[in-house]
Motif scaffolding. Structure first.
Motif, PDB file in Angstrom:
ATOM      1  N   LEU A  66     -12.551  -0.271  -0.970  1.00  0.00           N
ATOM      2  CA  LEU A  66     -12.023  -1.000  -2.120  1.00  0.00           C
ATOM      3  C   LEU A  66     -12.211  -2.508  -1.955  1.00  0.00           C
ATOM      4  CD1 LEU A  66      -8.700   0.957  -2.799  1.00  0.00           C
ATOM      5  CD2 LEU A  66     -10.744   0.924  -4.226  1.00  0.00           C
ATOM      6  N   MET A  67     -11.985  -2.984  -0.741  1.00  0.00           N
ATOM      7  CA  MET A  67     -12.165  -4.418  -0.493  1.00  0.00           C
ATOM      8  C   MET A  67     -13.625  -4.822  -0.678  1.00  0.00           C
ATOM      9  SD  MET A  67      -9.691  -4.986   2.839  1.00  0.00           S
ATOM     10  CE  MET A  67      -9.939  -6.763   2.887  1.00  0.00           C
ATOM     11  N   ALA A  68     -14.529  -3.958  -0.245  1.00  0.00           N
ATOM     12  CA  ALA A  68     -15.949  -4.283  -0.314  1.00  0.00           C
ATOM     13  C   ALA A  68     -16.504  -4.200  -1.735  1.00  0.00           C
ATOM     14  CB  ALA A  68     -16.741  -3.355   0.601  1.00  0.00           C
ATOM     15  N   THR A  69     -15.980  -3.279  -2.524  1.00  0.00           N
ATOM     16  CA  THR A  69     -16.575  -3.029  -3.837  1.00  0.00           C
ATOM     17  C   THR A  69     -15.814  -3.665  -4.993  1.00  0.00           C
ATOM     18  OG1 THR A  69     -15.353  -0.942  -4.076  1.00  0.00           O
ATOM     19  CG2 THR A  69     -17.544  -0.832  -3.061  1.00  0.00           C
ATOM     20  N   GLN A  70     -14.524  -3.966  -4.797  1.00  0.00           N
ATOM     21  CA  GLN A  70     -13.712  -4.431  -5.915  1.00  0.00           C
ATOM     22  C   GLN A  70     -13.305  -5.900  -5.830  1.00  0.00           C
ATOM     23  OE1 GLN A  70     -13.256  -2.641  -8.555  1.00  0.00           O
ATOM     24  NE2 GLN A  70     -14.128  -0.745  -7.747  1.00  0.00           N
ATOM     25  N   GLY A  71     -13.455  -6.501  -4.648  1.00  0.00           N
ATOM     26  CA  GLY A  71     -13.106  -7.912  -4.535  1.00  0.00           C
ATOM     27  C   GLY A  71     -11.672  -8.195  -4.913  1.00  0.00           C
ATOM     28  N   PRO A  72     -10.705  -7.651  -4.181  1.00  0.00           N
ATOM     29  CA  PRO A  72      -9.293  -7.853  -4.530  1.00  0.00           C
ATOM     30  C   PRO A  72      -8.909  -9.325  -4.520  1.00  0.00           C
ATOM     31  CG  PRO A  72      -9.509  -6.985  -2.303  1.00  0.00           C
ATOM     32  CD  PRO A  72     -10.856  -6.886  -2.922  1.00  0.00           C
ATOM     33  N   VAL A  73      -8.035  -9.702  -5.437  1.00  0.00           N
ATOM     34  CA  VAL A  73      -7.557 -11.079  -5.526  1.00  0.00           C
ATOM     35  C   VAL A  73      -6.039 -11.077  -5.558  1.00  0.00           C
ATOM     36  CG1 VAL A  73      -9.612 -11.888  -6.736  1.00  0.00           C
ATOM     37  CG2 VAL A  73      -7.680 -11.021  -8.066  1.00  0.00           C
ATOM     38  N   ALA A  74      -5.446 -12.200  -5.127  1.00  0.00           N
ATOM     39  CA  ALA A  74      -4.007 -12.446  -5.215  1.00  0.00           C
ATOM     40  C   ALA A  74      -3.195 -11.244  -4.740  1.00  0.00           C
ATOM     41  CB  ALA A  74      -3.644 -12.833  -6.650  1.00  0.00           C
ATOM     42  N   SER A  75      -2.347 -10.691  -5.618  1.00  0.00           N
ATOM     43  CA  SER A  75      -1.462  -9.598  -5.218  1.00  0.00           C
ATOM     44  C   SER A  75      -2.238  -8.361  -4.797  1.00  0.00           C
ATOM     45  CB  SER A  75      -0.504  -9.245  -6.361  1.00  0.00           C
ATOM     46  OG  SER A  75      -1.217  -8.788  -7.487  1.00  0.00           O
ATOM     47  N   GLU A  76      -3.431  -8.154  -5.349  1.00  0.00           N
ATOM     48  CA  GLU A  76      -4.254  -7.006  -4.953  1.00  0.00           C
ATOM     49  C   GLU A  76      -4.631  -7.110  -3.479  1.00  0.00           C
ATOM     50  OE1 GLU A  76      -6.518  -6.542  -9.278  1.00  0.00           O
ATOM     51  OE2 GLU A  76      -7.556  -7.358  -7.547  1.00  0.00           O
ATOM     52  N   LEU A  77      -4.943  -8.326  -3.042  1.00  0.00           N
ATOM     53  CA  LEU A  77      -5.322  -8.529  -1.648  1.00  0.00           C
ATOM     54  C   LEU A  77      -4.139  -8.237  -0.728  1.00  0.00           C
ATOM     55  CD1 LEU A  77      -7.533  -9.367   0.299  1.00  0.00           C
ATOM     56  CD2 LEU A  77      -6.803 -11.742   0.009  1.00  0.00           C
ATOM     57  N   ARG A  78      -2.940  -8.593  -1.169  1.00  0.00           N
ATOM     58  CA  ARG A  78      -1.758  -8.291  -0.367  1.00  0.00           C
ATOM     59  C   ARG A  78      -1.555  -6.782  -0.262  1.00  0.00           C
ATOM     60  NH1 ARG A  78       0.886 -12.628  -3.216  1.00  0.00           N
ATOM     61  NH2 ARG A  78       2.307 -11.182  -4.248  1.00  0.00           N
ATOM     62  N   ILE A  79      -1.860  -6.055  -1.332  1.00  0.00           N
ATOM     63  CA  ILE A  79      -1.703  -4.603  -1.316  1.00  0.00           C
ATOM     64  C   ILE A  79      -2.603  -3.973  -0.257  1.00  0.00           C
ATOM     65  CG2 ILE A  79      -2.084  -2.465  -2.606  1.00  0.00           C
ATOM     66  CD1 ILE A  79      -1.236  -3.996  -5.139  1.00  0.00           C
ATOM     67  N   VAL A  80      -3.878  -4.357  -0.247  1.00  0.00           N
ATOM     68  CA  VAL A  80      -4.796  -3.725   0.694  1.00  0.00           C
ATOM     69  C   VAL A  80      -4.510  -4.173   2.127  1.00  0.00           C
ATOM     70  CG1 VAL A  80      -6.595  -3.317  -1.011  1.00  0.00           C
ATOM     71  CG2 VAL A  80      -6.588  -5.471   0.250  1.00  0.00           C
ATOM     72  N   THR A  81      -4.118  -5.437   2.294  1.00  0.00           N
ATOM     73  CA  THR A  81      -3.771  -5.908   3.636  1.00  0.00           C
ATOM     74  C   THR A  81      -2.535  -5.193   4.160  1.00  0.00           C
ATOM     75  OG1 THR A  81      -4.685  -8.096   3.129  1.00  0.00           O
ATOM     76  CG2 THR A  81      -3.191  -7.943   5.006  1.00  0.00           C
ATOM     77  N   SER A  82      -1.525  -5.075   3.311  1.00  0.00           N
ATOM     78  CA  SER A  82      -0.300  -4.386   3.692  1.00  0.00           C
ATOM     79  C   SER A  82      -0.562  -2.919   4.008  1.00  0.00           C
ATOM     80  CB  SER A  82       0.733  -4.500   2.563  1.00  0.00           C
ATOM     81  OG  SER A  82       1.890  -3.760   2.867  1.00  0.00           O
ATOM     82  N   ALA A  83      -1.470  -2.303   3.258  1.00  0.00           N
ATOM     83  CA  ALA A  83      -1.782  -0.888   3.487  1.00  0.00           C
ATOM     84  C   ALA A  83      -2.341  -0.663   4.885  1.00  0.00           C
ATOM     85  CB  ALA A  83      -2.768  -0.393   2.437  1.00  0.00           C
ATOM     86  N   MET A  84      -3.241  -1.526   5.330  1.00  0.00           N
ATOM     87  CA  MET A  84      -3.836  -1.351   6.650  1.00  0.00           C
ATOM     88  C   MET A  84      -2.830  -1.630   7.761  1.00  0.00           C
ATOM     89  SD  MET A  84      -7.794  -2.616   6.185  1.00  0.00           S
ATOM     90  CE  MET A  84      -8.279  -1.785   7.691  1.00  0.00           C
ATOM     91  N   ARG A  85      -1.935  -2.568   7.523  1.00  0.00           N
ATOM     92  CA  ARG A  85      -0.866  -2.797   8.505  1.00  0.00           C
ATOM     93  C   ARG A  85       0.042  -1.570   8.583  1.00  0.00           C
ATOM     94  NH1 ARG A  85       1.184  -8.845   6.679  1.00  0.00           N
ATOM     95  NH2 ARG A  85      -0.533 -10.059   7.605  1.00  0.00           N
ATOM     96  N   THR A  86       0.313  -0.980   7.435  1.00  0.00           N
ATOM     97  CA  THR A  86       1.224   0.159   7.388  1.00  0.00           C
ATOM     98  C   THR A  86       0.628   1.391   8.049  1.00  0.00           C
ATOM     99  OG1 THR A  86       2.297  -0.681   5.387  1.00  0.00           O
ATOM    100  CG2 THR A  86       2.518   1.674   5.829  1.00  0.00           C
ATOM    101  N   THR A  87      -0.670   1.635   7.856  1.00  0.00           N
ATOM    102  CA  THR A  87      -1.268   2.790   8.534  1.00  0.00           C
ATOM    103  C   THR A  87      -1.175   2.628  10.045  1.00  0.00           C
ATOM    104  OG1 THR A  87      -3.521   1.861   8.520  1.00  0.00           O
ATOM    105  CG2 THR A  87      -2.893   3.288   6.668  1.00  0.00           C
ATOM    106  N   SER A  88      -1.319   1.411  10.537  1.00  0.00           N
ATOM    107  CA  SER A  88      -1.212   1.168  11.973  1.00  0.00           C
ATOM    108  C   SER A  88       0.196   1.473  12.471  1.00  0.00           C
ATOM    109  CB  SER A  88      -1.588  -0.281  12.290  1.00  0.00           C
ATOM    110  OG  SER A  88      -1.448  -0.554  13.659  1.00  0.00           O
TER     111      SER A  88
END
Length: 221
Positions: A66-88
């Motif tokens: 999603l990060m590579a293909t959709q170019g998340p911005v603002a709150s979207e970027l926080r969502i994907v960053t938070s998701a990877m922290r949460t899986t860890s």
């Protein structure tokens, strides 16, 4: 286009909720194995961890795509960053539950926990499972009040953890060094499991506000 993207982000969140729910179920099994010297429960818990590990890999891959293909911005970027922290965090919660199960299996057919401490570990297991359940609700609702409650719940786990050392350091402890090491390690596994549940709450706080709070609650862990 962005609507489809946000549907994918919602799917990621749903998968995270399922992953964390599994950690609570796994810790429940591990605690049963520990308290009842139940070999089947210990082995079932250890086998279940592979599902959580697989979830982490698949969710992280989905997020990276999603990060590579959709170019998340603002709150979207926080969502994907938070998701990877949460899986860890969730993956570590699963590992810690497996550590509990391994101690139970190692001491089978004996009990790894002396009778006088089983009530404490039962309380720690209950607290851990409840914190896992609350973490799923925090992810689902993004309720910052519930997220803050997880940090408070961690205080109870810390209290239980400290109570174990009061017993181990008492002059009347007569169970030997091996049992003392088991108890110290087991207490640490439950305490760290709770810490990672708090980290998930911190991740949600970051997701919603862009700020991190309660960092001091897990400092040094």
């Amino acid at each position: 286009m962005r609507e489809a993207y946000h549907e994918q982000l919602d799917e990621v969140n749903g998968r995270l909720i399922g992953m964390i729910r599994k950690t609570g179920e796994l810790m429940g099994l591990a605690t049963k194995a520990l308290l009842e010297a139940d070999l089947d429960a210990a082995e079932q818990a250890m086998a279940s961890d592979s599902s959580i590990n697989r979830d982490q890999l698949e969710i992280d891959e989905q997020v990276l795509e999603l990060m590579a293909t959709q170019g998340p911005v603002a709150s979207e970027l926080r969502i994907v960053t938070s998701a990877m922290r949460t899986t860890s965090d969730a993956e570590r919660m699963g590992d810690l539950a497996v550590h509990v199960a391994k101690v139970a299996r190692m001491r089978y057919p004996d009990h790894a926990v002396p009778e006088e401490l089983r009530a404490t570990f039962a309380a720690m297991g209950k607290a851990a499972c409840e914190m896992s359940s609350k973490a799923t609700e925090v992810l689902r609702t993004r309720d910052l009040g519930a997220a803050a409650e997880l940090a408070q719940d961690d205080n109870e786990m810390d209290h239980l953890h400290r109570s174990l050392f009061a017993v181990l350091l008492d002059d009347e402890w007569d169970r030997g060094v091996e049992a003392a090491v088991d108890i110290a390690l087991l207490g640490r596994y439950y305490e760290r499991f709770a810490d990672h549940a708090v980290h998930i709450a911190i991740n949600v706080r970051y997701l919603v506000t862009g700020e991190i709070e309660w960092a001091d609650s897990t400092a040094g862990h």
